[in-house]
Design an enzyme around this catalytic site. Sequence first.
Site, PDB file in Angstrom:
ATOM      1  CG  ASP A 342      -1.948  -1.054   1.208  1.00  8.36           C
ATOM      2  OD1 ASP A 342      -1.856  -1.937   0.317  1.00  8.36           O
ATOM      3  OD2 ASP A 342      -2.849  -1.015   2.056  1.00  8.36           O
ATOM      4  N   GLY A 344       2.223   4.815   1.028  1.00  8.46           N
ATOM      5  CA  GLY A 344       2.192   5.544   2.288  1.00  8.46           C
ATOM      6  C   GLY A 344       1.594   6.926   2.105  1.00  8.46           C
ATOM      7  CG  ASP A 395      19.880   0.509  11.385  1.00  6.96           C
ATOM      8  OD1 ASP A 395      19.586   1.604  11.908  1.00  6.96           O
ATOM      9  OD2 ASP A 395      21.032   0.201  11.049  1.00  6.96           O
TER      10      ASP A 395
HETATM   11  N1  LIG Z   1      11.306  -1.762   4.857  1.00  6.96           N
HETATM   12  C1  LIG Z   1      10.335  -1.945   3.979  1.00  6.96           C
HETATM   13  N2  LIG Z   1      10.300  -3.072   3.245  1.00  6.96           N
HETATM   14  C2  LIG Z   1       9.326  -3.273   2.330  1.00  6.96           C
HETATM   15  N3  LIG Z   1       8.355  -2.409   2.073  1.00  6.96           N
HETATM   16  C3  LIG Z   1       8.322  -1.274   2.769  1.00  6.96           C
HETATM   17  C4  LIG Z   1       9.302  -0.969   3.760  1.00  6.96           C
HETATM   18  N4  LIG Z   1       9.013   0.237   4.265  1.00  6.96           N
HETATM   19  C5  LIG Z   1       7.903   0.663   3.630  1.00  6.96           C
HETATM   20  N5  LIG Z   1       7.473  -0.227   2.720  1.00  6.96           N
HETATM   21  C6  LIG Z   1       6.301  -0.122   1.829  1.00  6.96           C
HETATM   22  O1  LIG Z   1       5.991   1.246   1.639  1.00  6.96           O
HETATM   23  C7  LIG Z   1       4.708   1.570   2.193  1.00  6.96           C
HETATM   24  C8  LIG Z   1       4.760   2.917   2.856  1.00  6.96           C
HETATM   25  O2  LIG Z   1       5.782   2.922   3.834  1.00  6.96           O
HETATM   26  P1  LIG Z   1       5.549   3.526   5.298  1.00  6.96           P
HETATM   27  O3  LIG Z   1       4.477   2.785   5.977  1.00  6.96           O
HETATM   28  O4  LIG Z   1       6.853   3.586   5.983  1.00  6.96           O
HETATM   29  O5  LIG Z   1       5.100   4.984   4.881  1.00  6.96           O
HETATM   30  P2  LIG Z   1       4.036   5.975   5.523  1.00  6.96           P
HETATM   31  O6  LIG Z   1       3.813   7.003   4.518  1.00  6.96           O
HETATM   32  O7  LIG Z   1       4.546   6.384   6.848  1.00  6.96           O
HETATM   33  O8  LIG Z   1       2.749   5.057   5.685  1.00  6.96           O
HETATM   34  P3  LIG Z   1       1.366   5.445   6.429  1.00  6.96           P
HETATM   35  O9  LIG Z   1       0.516   6.073   5.427  1.00  6.96           O
HETATM   36  O10 LIG Z   1       0.883   4.100   6.837  1.00  6.96           O
HETATM   37  O11 LIG Z   1       1.747   6.310   7.589  1.00  6.96           O
HETATM   38  C9  LIG Z   1       4.412   0.446   3.163  1.00  6.96           C
HETATM   39  O12 LIG Z   1       3.036   0.274   3.332  1.00  6.96           O
HETATM   40  C10 LIG Z   1       5.078  -0.745   2.483  1.00  6.96           C
HETATM   41  O13 LIG Z   1       4.243  -1.284   1.491  1.00  6.96           O
HETATM   42 MG   LIG Z   2       2.568   2.978   6.487  1.00 12.87          MG
END
Ligand SMILES: Nc1ncnc2c1ncn2[C@@H]1O[C@H](COP(=O)(O)OP(=O)(O)OP(=O)(O)O)[C@@H](O)[C@H]1O
Ligand SMILES: [Mg+2]
Length: 598
Positions: A342, A344, A395
């Site tokens: 999904d 972010g 990390d």
């Molecule tokens: N270390 C990782 N390994 C694989 N996929 C990742 C990783 N980090 C993030 N993703 C992918 O990227 C997407 C968005 O990352 P993340 O959740 O860190 O962002 P966000 O913008 O903070 O999300 P949210 O809208 O949930 O706050 C995740 O839902 C996942 O699908």
């Molecule tokens: Mg997220």
Amino acid sequence: MTEIPRNAAALPQTPSDGGNRPSPEDPHAPARRAVQDVVDGFDDHRRRFREVTRRAPARHADRDWHGMQADALERLEVYESAVNRAVTALGRSLGDHLRCHACWIGMKTAYGGLVADRPDPELARTFFNSATRRVFATVGIDPQIEFGEPAPASGEPADPPPYTTRPHGGSTAALIRDVLATHPIGAPYRSLDGDARRIAERIDDYRGSAWGDQPIDAVDVLDAVFYRNKGAYLVGRIRGGRRLMPLVIALVNEADGIAADAVLLTVDEASIVFSFTRSAFHADIDVPARVVRFLKSIMPAKRVAELYLALGYDKHGKAELYRDLIAHLERSADAFEVAPGDRGLVMVVFTLPSYDVVFKVIRDAFGYPKITSREHVMGRYELVFKHDRAGRLVDTQEWKHLAIPRHRVSDGLLAELLGAASQSVALDGDRVVLKHVYTERRVTPLNLHLRTAAEAAGCDAVRDFGVAIKDLTATNIFPGDMLLKNFGVTRHGRVVFYDYDEICLLTECNFREMPEPRTEEEAMSAEPWFYVGPHDIFPSELGTFMGLYGPLREVFIAAHGDLLHPEFWHRMQERHAAGEVIDIFPYRPERRLRARAP
Ligand SMILES: Nc1ncnc2c1ncn2[C@@H]1O[C@H](COP(=O)(O)OP(=O)(O)OP(=O)(O)O)[C@@H](O)[C@H]1O
Ligand SMILES: [Mg+2]
């Protein structure tokens, strides 16, 4: 200020013609002094780093876990402060020439010569790079003034190795007893003979099943003891014929002395101890490259970068990762694309399918319902960097001005990056410049994993999801956003967390019971009819906030139903408030050698 020659590579390197006291007619003195500033800065950093690291045995012996935590934090800050001091000194030495590119070319050559014979030249070269990058805010890298090439091997072959070899002369128990007895942990062993016997039994059993007839020839154990949190580890390898197995002995200090808690003999188990989801060890080491080489021999799948990171050499680990990435780009052809899973709301996350790292840039604006800021998000990532990662927080490395080739970025991703993250990303000719980006290991998002996993694997993952949340609470971390998409599964099948923008300390949260509605109207209300404070959390709702449904939800509740009640959270808060440092062991309970004291 004296003019510095354009061909500064010819800087005299001996102090005999002026040393640190320039005469007006010595045009080389400022640059030579500047080189010495960087050498001094690096020395200062190494001295402080080792000074903090060397406190670990006494902390462990005294069971001073708060002291150990404070040391971990202090050590993380040593590098930046040494670079800051070096850059200030450089400003004094070079004056108007601080940004003189030609001077720096000469300084690099001179510095390279000065540090070549050190036991840690690779760390020294990275330190120089940090200083240059700070002065020039270099985009990508500038090979004329930065050390880009791999460092020369450190340590002469004739130097003593960082480990001691013991031939398997008689019994395994006698051998292990010798290993334990020659690694003083600061406090006496509670039962040296008993521990040695129990470890030896495990080794002999496992050798029989894994190696068949092949006997053990010898054991090599690193001389340094690896300390982290409440654990101390002896790290070695067992050799027999052409076979090799890791040997990691976990020691704990319970009130009545040191005891062996577990022995780990497989590559996977050793790798989990050295995982990218755990904080760095405190291990006092003379020649880091040699220890890294040894660790690589027992964990061949781990990147050299990760091994440096595991030893606490953050910046050098990052430098190794950069080299690894560049080398990988040269031998691959695939394109960066949006990471599977999904999207972010806070980050744009992308990856190179052939490389198991994700790149995360902060969006310019955040979609509903996120109320946050760029500074807040960066602050949360910094919190994780400094906090115990509990084996459950991935990390991250933070980068400024990282450049990747434009032709390797898919059009869709480029449009998204430039459209939604223009504060973090810019196009510069044939390069995409990531002005600010985090990288971290790629794992399989838990929501995707559960979609495809077989039933048993799905149930395991859901149960470990609960353990992950509990491990985080044990280090006073509340993940904030508990949706499955914010957790991932590692190649060892462990569930970890990677979405940090809503993370907070457990002790800052207010865990509440859901009030009972008093009227029909209140019961039917879509919005809460009672006051909800910014730090209020309703554990009974967590099941819904995780996005778990059907049989998997049942499995979760059967294993971790306590998470859905405020009492669990209140009890953890009380333990933290009372100053308890809660155990988290990087191995499975069945690896323990004896029943743990309650
Ligand atoms: N270390 C990782 N390994 C694989 N996929 C990742 C990783 N980090 C993030 N993703 C992918 O990227 C997407 C968005 O990352 P993340 O959740 O860190 O962002 P966000 O913008 O903070 O999300 P949210 O809208 O949930 O706050 C995740 O839902 C996942 O699908
Ligand atoms: Mg997220």
